[in-house]
Design an enzyme around this catalytic site. Structure first.
Site, PDB file in Angstrom:
ATOM      1  N   GLY A  35       0.800  -1.214   0.000  1.00  0.00           N
ATOM      2  CA  GLY A  35       0.000   0.000   0.000  1.00  0.00           C
ATOM      3  C   GLY A  35       0.836   1.270   0.000  1.00  0.00           C
ATOM      4  O   GLY A  35       0.533   2.228  -0.718  1.00  0.00           O
ATOM      5  N   ASP A  56      10.526  -7.047  -1.869  1.00  0.00           N
ATOM      6  CA  ASP A  56       9.300  -7.688  -1.394  1.00  0.00           C
ATOM      7  C   ASP A  56       9.361  -9.153  -1.801  1.00  0.00           C
ATOM      8  O   ASP A  56       9.945  -9.484  -2.825  1.00  0.00           O
ATOM      9  CB  ASP A  56       8.042  -7.031  -1.984  1.00  0.00           C
ATOM     10  CG  ASP A  56       6.825  -7.212  -1.092  1.00  0.00           C
ATOM     11  OD1 ASP A  56       6.236  -6.208  -0.673  1.00  0.00           O
ATOM     12  OD2 ASP A  56       6.470  -8.376  -0.802  1.00  0.00           O
ATOM     13  N   LYS A  80       5.089  -9.730  -6.655  1.00  0.00           N
ATOM     14  CA  LYS A  80       4.956  -8.272  -6.696  1.00  0.00           C
ATOM     15  C   LYS A  80       6.159  -7.631  -7.375  1.00  0.00           C
ATOM     16  O   LYS A  80       6.010  -6.662  -8.129  1.00  0.00           O
ATOM     17  CB  LYS A  80       4.807  -7.722  -5.270  1.00  0.00           C
ATOM     18  CG  LYS A  80       3.467  -8.053  -4.643  1.00  0.00           C
ATOM     19  CD  LYS A  80       3.333  -7.373  -3.290  1.00  0.00           C
ATOM     20  CE  LYS A  80       1.919  -7.551  -2.765  1.00  0.00           C
ATOM     21  NZ  LYS A  80       1.733  -6.871  -1.468  1.00  0.00           N
ATOM     22  N   ASN A 125       5.321  -4.270   9.246  1.00  0.00           N
ATOM     23  CA  ASN A 125       5.430  -4.980  10.521  1.00  0.00           C
ATOM     24  C   ASN A 125       6.560  -4.389  11.367  1.00  0.00           C
ATOM     25  O   ASN A 125       7.516  -3.829  10.835  1.00  0.00           O
ATOM     26  CB  ASN A 125       5.654  -6.475  10.276  1.00  0.00           C
ATOM     27  CG  ASN A 125       6.943  -6.729   9.523  1.00  0.00           C
ATOM     28  OD1 ASN A 125       8.007  -6.785  10.124  1.00  0.00           O
ATOM     29  ND2 ASN A 125       6.870  -6.831   8.195  1.00  0.00           N
ATOM     30  N   CYS A 168      14.081   6.979  18.934  1.00  0.00           N
ATOM     31  CA  CYS A 168      13.879   8.178  19.765  1.00  0.00           C
ATOM     32  C   CYS A 168      12.380   8.410  19.984  1.00  0.00           C
ATOM     33  O   CYS A 168      11.973   9.012  20.966  1.00  0.00           O
ATOM     34  CB  CYS A 168      14.495   9.408  19.102  1.00  0.00           C
ATOM     35  SG  CYS A 168      16.279   9.303  18.906  1.00  0.00           S
ATOM     36  N   CYS A 182      -2.549  -4.303   9.396  1.00  0.00           N
ATOM     37  CA  CYS A 182      -3.571  -3.951   8.393  1.00  0.00           C
ATOM     38  C   CYS A 182      -4.511  -5.120   8.107  1.00  0.00           C
ATOM     39  O   CYS A 182      -5.684  -4.924   7.822  1.00  0.00           O
ATOM     40  CB  CYS A 182      -2.934  -3.553   7.083  1.00  0.00           C
ATOM     41  SG  CYS A 182      -2.481  -1.833   7.019  1.00  0.00           S
ATOM     42  N   CYS A 319      11.914 -26.888  26.301  1.00  0.00           N
ATOM     43  CA  CYS A 319      11.356 -28.112  26.873  1.00  0.00           C
ATOM     44  C   CYS A 319      10.632 -28.825  25.732  1.00  0.00           C
ATOM     45  O   CYS A 319      10.961 -28.613  24.563  1.00  0.00           O
ATOM     46  CB  CYS A 319      10.439 -27.797  28.053  1.00  0.00           C
ATOM     47  SG  CYS A 319       9.001 -26.832  27.584  1.00  0.00           S
TER      48      CYS A 319
END
Lengths: 358, 80
Positions: A35, A56, A80, A125, A168, A182, A319
């Site tokens: 997007g 991508d 893409k 992300n 920061c 999204c 474990c």
């Protein structure tokens, strides 16, 4: 032909041929062809940025089309990168387009980013956003940040000259369950178009050295109210002193800050030999099989004595399914609050085909 | 005291701005304000990484507040 092509922007008094030449020479990397990345790519390519890298690893889906306006129905299931390069090439045959069909990772981030002058964070992300920040700080590259939530978008220019970094503003990533993405939250098609275009504008301003780039400021756009808010961010010198990438970025975004996915841990095992890995299952289970890097300290023994552990270094606990390793971690966290203790999600059940030692 | 809400904070509280009335206990610092909001909206407590701005400048927990201040609550957002 080229001077004619860009004449409508080169006749601008505050842009001119001088700025156009800077765009031609510039190398810009766009991380994420979604997007945000698509409007950034379309405008930078149209305006004459000489070299554009795009990263991508996804394919086009039907539910991308409402906002990723470079793609059409015939592109569904194609990568893409391949579709974007083909279409951008048609848009401007003079630009050099370099596609990376991969996801940015700790392994490839520095070697890719160092080849570019300016980076655009158009990812979706938190792990990637923090990785982009840290890699750009290490390499001294400015980056144009954009991110979305519902009808809102955030934009800033980070690590530009003495300006602040992403850390920061947000020193550490949130936990993964805190902030929806999204896919879960939804996004109105035009919002990434607006935010991506603001990012493209910031890229051009930084390259050409015109106007006041959004460095030291966070812009928040609210689409429902047509409001723009700007907030000043201070530059903290400690955030400019990153010398190396973190061991893993997934970790910071996993269920809590003290667990790691089995996949991320496998990657860590493959890339590093010195890992303190403690198997907390019973002696019978351990003798049956265990990972060759693991030392053995059953959960029951941990409650009594854990002097054999080196709390100066990160300790990973494993474990069978991830329950007892978390218990060990919770107990030791109280005893050693300063220590970095990490539990491996899903435990050895996730390692069935890995090199378990019998 | 006016409080602007962005991102998930807006979703949790259910509005894009809040007015803290004089009758309510006026928080003296950003830290106190966070506590006040957390008590009123328990889901807010689950947010571990939030930026706060006071009069459009990034602020820390110890930043002092006055009743005329405009606060912005800025959670991180990740969508792209």
């Amino acid at each position: 032909m080229e001077s004619e092509r860009y004449i409508r922007q080169t006749i601008l008094k505050d842009f001119g041929l001088k700025s156009q030449k800077k765009l031609t020479k510039a190398r810009v990397l766009v991380i994420g062809v979604g997007g945000l990345g698509i409007p950034v790519l379309q405008y930078l390519n149209a305006m004459g940025v000489g070299t554009i890298g795009l990263i991508d690893n996804d394919v086009v889906s039907l539910n991308n089309l409402h906002r990723q306006v470079l793609f059409s129905e015939k592109d569904i299931n194609k990568t893409k990168i391949s579709v974007a390069i083909k279409k951008l090439k048609k848009q401007n045959s003079t630009s050099k387009l370099i596609g990376y069909k991969l996801y940015l990772s700790k392994k490839n981030a520095l070697s890719i980013i160092e080849k570019y002058d300016l980076i655009v964070d158009a990812s979706d992300n938190f792990p990637t956003r923090y990785l982009v920040n840290d890699a750009c700080v290490i390499l001294g590259k400015p980056f144009v940040y954009g991110a979305l939530h519902s009808f809102e978008g955030y934009v800033s220019v980070f690590n530009h000259k003495d300006g602040p970094t992403y850390r920061c503003l947000f020193p550490n990533p949130p936990k993964s369950e805190e902030i929806p993405n999204c896919n879960e939250q939804g996004v109105l098609g035009v919002i990434p178009g607006i935010i991506g275009n603001i990012q493209a504008l910031e890229v051009v301003k930084v390259i050409a050295g015109i106007g006041s780039p959004l460095s030291g400021e966070l812009l928040i756009f609210n689409g429902l109210e047509q409001e723009y808010h700007k907030f000043k961010i201070n530059s903290l010198s400690k955030n400019k002193k990153i010398e190396e990438l973190k061991d893993t970025y997934e970790l910071e975004c996993s269920f809590d800050n003290s667990s790691i996915s089995s996949d991320a841990f496998k990657e860590l095992l493959n890339s590093s030999t010195e890992i303190q890995l403690v198997d907390v299952r019973t002696t019978e289970e351990y003798n049956d099989y265990h990972l060759k890097q693991a030392t053995h300290l059953p959960l029951k023994s941990i409650y009594l004595n854990h002097n054999s552990l080196d709390f100066e270094k990160t300790i990973y606990f494993i474990c069978q399914s991830g329950v007892r390793s978390l218990e060990a971690l919770r107990f030791l966290k109280k005893e050693q609050p300063e220590a970095t203790l990490i539990s491996i999600n899903g435990g050895l059940n996730e390692f069935r085909n890995y090199d378990a030692k019998h | 005291m006016k409080i602007l809400l962005f991102g998930i904070a807006k979703d949790i509280i259910g509005t894009s701005s809040l007015l803290l009335k004089e009758a309510e206990k006026n928080p003296k610092t950003v830290g106190e304000l966070k506590k006040l909001i957390s008590n009123k909206y328990p889901k807010f407590k689950t947010l571990s990484s939030i930026a706060i701005a006071v009069n459009s400048c990034y602020a820390e927990d110890k930043t002092k507040l006055q009743s005329s201040d405009e606060i912005a609550i800025i959670p991180p957002v990740s969508g792209g």
